[in-house]
Write an enzyme that holds these catalytic residues in place. Sequence first.
Site, PDB file in Angstrom:
ATOM      1  N   SER A 119       0.847  -1.200   0.000  1.00 43.63           N
ATOM      2  CA  SER A 119       0.000   0.000   0.000  1.00 43.63           C
ATOM      3  C   SER A 119       0.878   1.244   0.000  1.00 43.63           C
ATOM      4  O   SER A 119       0.550   2.248  -0.636  1.00 43.63           O
ATOM      5  CB  SER A 119      -0.921   0.011   1.216  1.00 43.63           C
ATOM      6  OG  SER A 119      -0.190   0.137   2.417  1.00 43.63           O
ATOM      7  N   ASP A 163       8.405  -3.090  -5.673  1.00 46.00           N
ATOM      8  CA  ASP A 163       7.002  -2.693  -5.514  1.00 46.00           C
ATOM      9  C   ASP A 163       6.629  -1.560  -6.467  1.00 46.00           C
ATOM     10  O   ASP A 163       5.579  -1.585  -7.107  1.00 46.00           O
ATOM     11  CB  ASP A 163       6.745  -2.219  -4.074  1.00 46.00           C
ATOM     12  CG  ASP A 163       7.131  -3.266  -3.054  1.00 46.00           C
ATOM     13  OD1 ASP A 163       7.437  -4.395  -3.465  1.00 46.00           O
ATOM     14  OD2 ASP A 163       7.127  -2.941  -1.859  1.00 46.00           O
TER      15      ASP A 163
HETATM   16  P1  ADP Z   1       2.688  -2.133   3.003  1.00 46.13           P
HETATM   17  O1  ADP Z   1       3.146  -3.540   3.131  1.00 46.13           O
HETATM   18  O2  ADP Z   1       1.195  -2.058   2.848  1.00 46.13           O
HETATM   19  O3  ADP Z   1       3.419  -1.353   1.956  1.00 46.13           O
HETATM   20  P2  ADP Z   1       3.946  -0.250   4.848  1.00 46.13           P
HETATM   21  O4  ADP Z   1       4.186  -0.437   6.302  1.00 46.13           O
HETATM   22  O5  ADP Z   1       5.125  -0.130   3.947  1.00 46.13           O
HETATM   23  O6  ADP Z   1       2.998  -1.450   4.427  1.00 46.13           O
HETATM   24  O7  ADP Z   1       3.072   1.051   4.628  1.00 46.13           O
HETATM   25  C1  ADP Z   1       1.819   1.235   5.267  1.00 46.13           C
HETATM   26  C2  ADP Z   1       1.525   2.724   5.369  1.00 46.13           C
HETATM   27  O8  ADP Z   1       1.076   3.252   4.106  1.00 46.13           O
HETATM   28  C3  ADP Z   1       0.386   3.024   6.326  1.00 46.13           C
HETATM   29  O9  ADP Z   1       0.829   3.085   7.668  1.00 46.13           O
HETATM   30  C4  ADP Z   1      -0.096   4.394   5.828  1.00 46.13           C
HETATM   31  O10 ADP Z   1       0.714   5.438   6.336  1.00 46.13           O
HETATM   32  C5  ADP Z   1       0.133   4.297   4.324  1.00 46.13           C
HETATM   33  N1  ADP Z   1      -1.148   3.956   3.686  1.00 46.13           N
HETATM   34  C6  ADP Z   1      -1.595   2.747   3.308  1.00 46.13           C
HETATM   35  N2  ADP Z   1      -2.866   2.823   2.805  1.00 46.13           N
HETATM   36  C7  ADP Z   1      -3.219   4.128   2.858  1.00 46.13           C
HETATM   37  C8  ADP Z   1      -4.397   4.867   2.496  1.00 46.13           C
HETATM   38  N3  ADP Z   1      -5.478   4.282   1.996  1.00 46.13           N
HETATM   39  N4  ADP Z   1      -4.367   6.200   2.694  1.00 46.13           N
HETATM   40  C9  ADP Z   1      -3.296   6.806   3.224  1.00 46.13           C
HETATM   41  N5  ADP Z   1      -2.166   6.171   3.592  1.00 46.13           N
HETATM   42  C10 ADP Z   1      -2.121   4.851   3.416  1.00 46.13           C
HETATM   43 MG    MG Z   2       5.470  -0.804   1.949  1.00 47.38          MG
END
Ligand code: ADP
Ligand code: MG
Length: 431
Positions: A119, A163
């Site tokens: 994400s 990614d």
């Molecule tokens: P991932 O494995 O999903 O990349 P990370 O720990 O690298 O996990 O990143 C997650 C972070 O990305 C969340 O804590 C948030 O700050 C941001 N994030 C994810 N989804 C959203 C969203 N829908 N809106 C805003 N920020 C988001």
């Molecule tokens: Mg990440």
Amino acid sequence: MPVLCDRLLKLKEIFNSKFGSIPKFYVRAPGRVNIIEQDMLIAVEPVKTHTLQLANTNPLYPDFSTSANNIQIDRTNPLWHNYFLCGFKGIQEHFGLSNLTGMNCLVDGNIPPSSGLSSSSALVCCAGLVTLTVLGMNLSKVELAEICAKSERYIGTEGGGMDQSISFLAEEGTAKLIEFSPLRATDVKLPSGAVFVIANSCVEMNKAATSHFNVRVMECRLAAKLLAKYKSLQWDKVLRLEEVQTELGISLEEMLLVTEDALHSEPYSPEEICKCLGISLEELRTQILSPNTQDVLIFKLYQRAKHVYSEAARVLQFKKICEEAPDNIVQLLGELMNQSHKSCRDMYECSCPELDQLVDICRKFGAPGSRLTGAGWGGCTVSIVPADKLPSFLANVQEAYYQRSNRSLVPEKQSLFVTKPGGGALVFLEA
Ligand code: ADP
Ligand code: MG
């Protein structure tokens, strides 16, 4: 795409109530293990002022506003807007711009956060493409991926770029093999008789707020330097294990043998590493380690290098099996995924008890292969499941992992779902 259409209309409405105007365009970017209906979507309106205003449809992520001319990324407290700022700043810097126009943005993401589906990179990539579009500039997908890979590091995670690459280079209907130096993506045709199922362990792990992820990156970096030194290469410029292999011009299998000769399986102390490289502890800290790994006392160089080279070999085997498509293809791919999980668990140590349990449950209910996906320490598993076994697989995993605990509180759709290769990031104009 009726679902996307509904989301765009909803976004247009919320945007209007927040900013009192209508978005000029929309950008979407997918996560990894890239899923067509799970993505980051941003509605955008360029404005004449130099203010960047960010809002989110999810109330967990508060509004944020800053001057577009003074972007500060806070890596000590990686709140959501910092990921947007990474993409914004990356494009700004690429074009050497200091006086960027402002914009209003409304973000709507439905990728489960901190679950290994990237994400964070989807948000960084989406923000990068938003900024590029507002500037009216053009870049190739490869350039965009490289800029966003680099700029996500402003948040403090030393990610490799996988990614961001797939977020831009993905194409509907085909898996991609991603390779670097130079960045390129090759189609891999997945078997038609099987599906890939994502199951969320419901353990969240934020990669920027913890040091696990960077410790592994640093262990790999140090292993690469020691291997390079052992082989009398110029080790000080080497950062990645792959570089050592390329430099030596040998196969991954041969690289595994070199690793066995050059490194020992007992963990290394910072002192021993300094002695091997002929540098001081101060040089190790300031010139090699990242800010959040300065105090690490134990580095398992042998295990990490073995994992990385063997995993790279499995990726190539996976592609080869897909090309040859033997009758027992699903079984063979499944075995590779199982080996992969074992190596993540034992050699790279990036699994966790919940992921191990979930992988076991998936195998028990008909998946020939199952593994963690993404960085690990929580997040999701991906399993290969013969298409005819899918309904019973889903029902049994639902029962065994989710219903037996309060994990079923997580919306079912986000916890367990079938995925297929979707398209990469794009811009569009109308809701
Ligand atoms: P991932 O494995 O999903 O990349 P990370 O720990 O690298 O996990 O990143 C997650 C972070 O990305 C969340 O804590 C948030 O700050 C941001 N994030 C994810 N989804 C959203 C969203 N829908 N809106 C805003 N920020 C988001
Ligand atoms: Mg990440």
